[in-house]
Design a protein around this motif. Sequence first.
Motif, PDB file in Angstrom:
ATOM      1  N   SER A  96      97.278-103.064  -8.768  1.00 36.19           N
ATOM      2  CA  SER A  96      96.184-103.970  -8.417  1.00 36.19           C
ATOM      3  C   SER A  96      95.871-103.805  -6.934  1.00 36.19           C
ATOM      4  O   SER A  96      96.692-103.275  -6.165  1.00 36.19           O
ATOM      5  N   GLN A  97      94.706-104.266  -6.517  1.00 43.88           N
ATOM      6  CA  GLN A  97      94.352-104.196  -5.090  1.00 43.88           C
ATOM      7  C   GLN A  97      95.361-104.978  -4.252  1.00 43.88           C
ATOM      8  O   GLN A  97      95.722-104.557  -3.157  1.00 43.88           O
ATOM      9  N   GLN A  98      95.826-106.099  -4.775  1.00 45.14           N
ATOM     10  CA  GLN A  98      96.801-106.914  -4.052  1.00 45.14           C
ATOM     11  C   GLN A  98      98.124-106.155  -3.893  1.00 45.14           C
ATOM     12  O   GLN A  98      98.699-106.139  -2.811  1.00 45.14           O
ATOM     13  N   GLN A  99      98.605-105.524  -4.970  1.00 44.58           N
ATOM     14  CA  GLN A  99      99.843-104.753  -4.877  1.00 44.58           C
ATOM     15  C   GLN A  99      99.699-103.622  -3.864  1.00 44.58           C
ATOM     16  O   GLN A  99     100.589-103.386  -3.058  1.00 44.58           O
ATOM     17  N   ARG A 100      98.576-102.926  -3.916  1.00 44.54           N
ATOM     18  CA  ARG A 100      98.347-101.811  -2.985  1.00 44.54           C
ATOM     19  C   ARG A 100      98.371-102.304  -1.535  1.00 44.54           C
ATOM     20  O   ARG A 100      98.969-101.684  -0.676  1.00 44.54           O
ATOM     21  N   ARG A 101      97.718-103.435  -1.270  1.00 47.39           N
ATOM     22  CA  ARG A 101      97.717-103.989   0.094  1.00 47.39           C
ATOM     23  C   ARG A 101      99.130-104.331   0.545  1.00 47.39           C
ATOM     24  O   ARG A 101      99.518-104.058   1.678  1.00 47.39           O
ATOM     25  N   ILE A 102      99.919-104.938  -0.337  1.00 42.92           N
ATOM     26  CA  ILE A 102     101.300-105.315   0.009  1.00 42.92           C
ATOM     27  C   ILE A 102     102.113-104.070   0.324  1.00 42.92           C
ATOM     28  O   ILE A 102     102.808-104.004   1.337  1.00 42.92           O
ATOM     29  N   TYR A 103     102.050-103.059  -0.547  1.00 42.60           N
ATOM     30  CA  TYR A 103     102.828-101.835  -0.332  1.00 42.60           C
ATOM     31  C   TYR A 103     102.361-101.089   0.913  1.00 42.60           C
ATOM     32  O   TYR A 103     103.170-100.546   1.658  1.00 42.60           O
TER      33      TYR A 103
END
Length: 76
Positions: free
Chosen positions: A62-69
Amino acid sequence: IRLWGSDVVVEATPEKSTVCVLGGSVGVRNKSSVIIGNVTVGENLSSIVRTKEPPTIPSILSQQQRRIYTKDARQF
């Protein structure tokens, strides 16, 4: 894990490892030679490897997961 000029985040615990690819692609398999199966994880995808199981079919980050990583990876 085999890397081909890739940006990869790996979260590892004794029970499972999660491989997230931010750029490029990675070959993933269980470390045990008796567990059959491997997958290629491409950009913006992830796969999970559990004890005594082959890796999961890659799923979309997800976009959120990508931002976190991406944020976590900048700390290194």
